[in-house]
Scaffold this motif. Structure first.
Motif, PDB file in Angstrom:
ATOM      1  N   UNK A 179       0.834  -1.209   0.000  1.00  0.00           N
ATOM      2  CA  UNK A 179       0.000   0.000   0.000  1.00  0.00           C
ATOM      3  C   UNK A 179       0.866   1.256   0.000  1.00  0.00           C
ATOM      4  N   UNK A 180       1.938   1.247   0.778  1.00  0.00           N
ATOM      5  CA  UNK A 180       2.852   2.391   0.790  1.00  0.00           C
ATOM      6  C   UNK A 180       3.506   2.579  -0.570  1.00  0.00           C
ATOM      7  N   UNK A 181       3.858   1.474  -1.229  1.00  0.00           N
ATOM      8  CA  UNK A 181       4.459   1.545  -2.560  1.00  0.00           C
ATOM      9  C   UNK A 181       3.469   2.151  -3.555  1.00  0.00           C
ATOM     10  N   UNK A 182       2.229   1.680  -3.551  1.00  0.00           N
ATOM     11  CA  UNK A 182       1.224   2.205  -4.467  1.00  0.00           C
ATOM     12  C   UNK A 182       0.977   3.689  -4.226  1.00  0.00           C
ATOM     13  N   UNK A 183       0.866   4.077  -2.964  1.00  0.00           N
ATOM     14  CA  UNK A 183       0.640   5.487  -2.640  1.00  0.00           C
ATOM     15  C   UNK A 183       1.801   6.349  -3.124  1.00  0.00           C
ATOM     16  N   UNK A 184       3.019   5.869  -2.950  1.00  0.00           N
ATOM     17  CA  UNK A 184       4.192   6.610  -3.398  1.00  0.00           C
ATOM     18  C   UNK A 184       4.230   6.769  -4.907  1.00  0.00           C
ATOM     19  N   UNK A 185       3.870   5.719  -5.625  1.00  0.00           N
ATOM     20  CA  UNK A 185       3.870   5.775  -7.087  1.00  0.00           C
ATOM     21  C   UNK A 185       2.826   6.753  -7.601  1.00  0.00           C
ATOM     22  N   UNK A 186       1.667   6.790  -6.965  1.00  0.00           N
ATOM     23  CA  UNK A 186       0.603   7.710  -7.378  1.00  0.00           C
ATOM     24  C   UNK A 186       1.076   9.155  -7.234  1.00  0.00           C
ATOM     25  N   UNK A 187       1.717   9.456  -6.098  1.00  0.00           N
ATOM     26  CA  UNK A 187       2.221  10.822  -5.891  1.00  0.00           C
ATOM     27  C   UNK A 187       3.334  11.152  -6.880  1.00  0.00           C
ATOM     28  N   UNK A 188       4.243  10.219  -7.059  1.00  0.00           N
ATOM     29  CA  UNK A 188       5.427  10.450  -7.899  1.00  0.00           C
ATOM     30  C   UNK A 188       5.080  10.622  -9.365  1.00  0.00           C
ATOM     31  N   UNK A 189       4.166   9.807  -9.872  1.00  0.00           N
ATOM     32  CA  UNK A 189       3.865   9.790 -11.299  1.00  0.00           C
ATOM     33  C   UNK A 189       2.553  10.483 -11.640  1.00  0.00           C
ATOM     34  N   UNK A 190       1.879  11.060 -10.634  1.00  0.00           N
ATOM     35  CA  UNK A 190       0.615  11.770 -10.845  1.00  0.00           C
ATOM     36  C   UNK A 190      -0.405  10.894 -11.574  1.00  0.00           C
TER      37      UNK A 190
END
Length: 251
Positions: A179-190
């Motif tokens: 979940x932390x990985x998915x959240x980080x990717x969403x922020x990073x890649x918009x």
């Protein structure tokens, strides 16, 4: 947030079986939308309809009004399936699988694609990415396989990432890491993320909005905080009430 897609009276039937029934839903760019519901509620059917991956025996009706050109699965839409072992080719090392996806969407040499693949393996936090590049799926744990599946799903830099029950087969600690990985990717890649789960508490840890399904129908939708604190539907209240709570003992 701008509109990504508006669903208007979207229905999906498999012969006489109605899997989705007149769904109206607005999905916004850059948001995390959690699709909640028990098995058979229509969550995965909705995901497949959005990605254009419905089986041939499915009948789709209604309107999906995309902002701009309709996206294509694989390039504009990344899909993370529930069982990573089933979505990875056991006969190809993971580097080859990543390179195949990268080169199908970008005009890169093999060496350039390999460097990008290694960077993706590192981004999803697989140890020793250059060595991992040459390993096969069976050489990784369940959580690592899911990370690799996520790397493949984002290899083409999609606008929309759909994660269909990506943590259901994982233990609690690995669930939190994914979940932390998915959240980080969403922020990073918009990206926009659609997270499909039966676990309303897990969804609450990441979602901006929630949509609750039952028997193929959308029964409640709104901001995640609102649904978790003041649900309007009895079924949603039951889902929240079913979340285990740790009771403090003073004895």
């Amino acid at each position: 947030m701008t509109r990504l897609v508006a669903l208007e009276n979207v229905s999906v039937r498999y012969g006489a079986i109605c899997a989705l029934d007149c769904v109206n839903l607005l999905i916004k760019s850059g948001e995390v939308l959690a699709i909640i519901g028990e098995s058979g509620s229509g969550k995965s059917t909705l995901a497949l309809a959005l990605a254009g991956l419905l089986p041939k025996d499915a009948s789709l009706s209604g309107q999906m009004d995309w902002q701009g050109e309709p996206p294509r699965a694989g390039r504009d839409i990344g899909f993370v399936f529930q069982d990573p072992a089933a979505s990875l080719d056991p006969l190809m090392h993971i580097g080859a699988q990543l390179v195949e996806v990268i080169r199908s969407h970008a005009k890169l040499s093999r060496s350039e694609a390999e460097r990008r693949a290694i960077a993706l393996i590192e981004r999803v936090r697989i140890p020793e990415p250059e060595k991992a590049f040459r390993r096969y799926p069976h050489q990784f744990s369940g959580g690592q396989k899911q990370r690799i599946a996520i790397a493949i799903a984002i290899a083409a830099n999609p606008h929309l990432l759909i994660a269909d029950e990506p943590t259901s087969a994982l233990d609690t600690i690995v669930q939190k890491q994914i979940m932390e990985l998915l959240a980080g990717l969403v922020r990073e890649k918009a990206m926009t993320l659609i997270f499909i789960t039966h676990d309303i508490a897990l969804a609450g840890s990441i979602a901006d909005h929630m949509a609750v399904f039952r028997h193929g129908r959308l029964i409640e939708a709104g901001r995640a905080a609102q649904i978790l604190t003041t649900p309007q539907n009895d079924y949603t209240r039951a889902l929240i009430a079913a979340v285990p709570r740790l009771e403090r003992s003073d004895g």
